[in-house]
Design a protein around this motif. Structure first.
Motif, short mmCIF file in Angstrom:
data_model
loop_
_atom_site.label_atom_id
_atom_site.label_comp_id
_atom_site.label_asym_id
_atom_site.label_seq_id
_atom_site.Cartn_x
_atom_site.Cartn_y
_atom_site.Cartn_z
N SER A 1 -2.01 5.82 0.87
CA SER A 1 -3.16 4.93 0.63
C SER A 1 -3.85 5.22 -0.70
O SER A 1 -5.03 4.89 -0.85
N THR B 1 -2.80 0.36 -4.21
CA THR B 1 -2.41 -0.91 -3.61
C THR B 1 -1.97 -1.87 -4.71
O THR B 1 -2.33 -1.69 -5.89
N ILE C 1 0.84 -1.19 0.00
CA ILE C 1 0.00 0.00 0.00
C ILE C 1 0.87 1.24 0.00
O ILE C 1 1.89 1.31 0.70
N THR D 1 -5.06 -2.45 4.18
CA THR D 1 -5.49 -1.10 4.56
C THR D 1 -4.62 -0.63 5.72
O THR D 1 -3.87 -1.42 6.29
#
Length: 126
Positions: free
Chosen positions: A55, A58, A51, A71
């Motif tokens: 964010s 990914t 990741i 996450t």
């Protein structure tokens, strides 16, 4: 001192789910790129998911696409790996890893990462 501590591993039957956590200390999670790797006995360490530090993107290895989700919770300085529809071939020790700089999100390479957790065992029975 940077410390990464994984938790959440365990034994499940095929088709089950687990959520791995990686609690980070000694660094700000948003300053680093993050990944999960796994290593089964006799196998090389394999990149599972990655990741971007913000964010915004990914990357997943093909065998887990659609089943795993990476996450992070910046407020908790914690990285997660949600694993669904687990298969016996997912059995391995899972490691979280961090790196300050990453040239490309295309591949998940252990050599790109310089901070590692101690690992957590995931066992999936058929």
């Amino acid at each position: 001192q940077v410390q990464l501590v994984e938790s959440g591993g365990g034994s499940v039957q095929a088709g089950g789910s687990l959520r791995l956590s990686c609690a980070a200390s000694g660094l700000a999670i948003t300053d680093y790129y993050w990944a999960w790797f796994r290593q089964a006995p006799g196998n090389e360490r394999e990149g599972v998911a990655q990741i971007h530090r913000l964010s915004v993107s990914t990357t997943y290895t093909g065998s887990v696409k659609g089943r795993f989700s990476i996450t992070k919770d910046n407020s908790k300085n914690t990285l997660y790996l949600q694993m669904n529809s687990l298969k016996p071939e997912d059995t391995a020790i899972y490691y979280c890893a961090a790196t300050r700089g990453l040239m490309s999100m295309t591949t998940i390479k252990a050599s790109n990462y310089n901070y590692w957790g101690q690992g957590t065992q995931v066992s999936v029975s058929s």
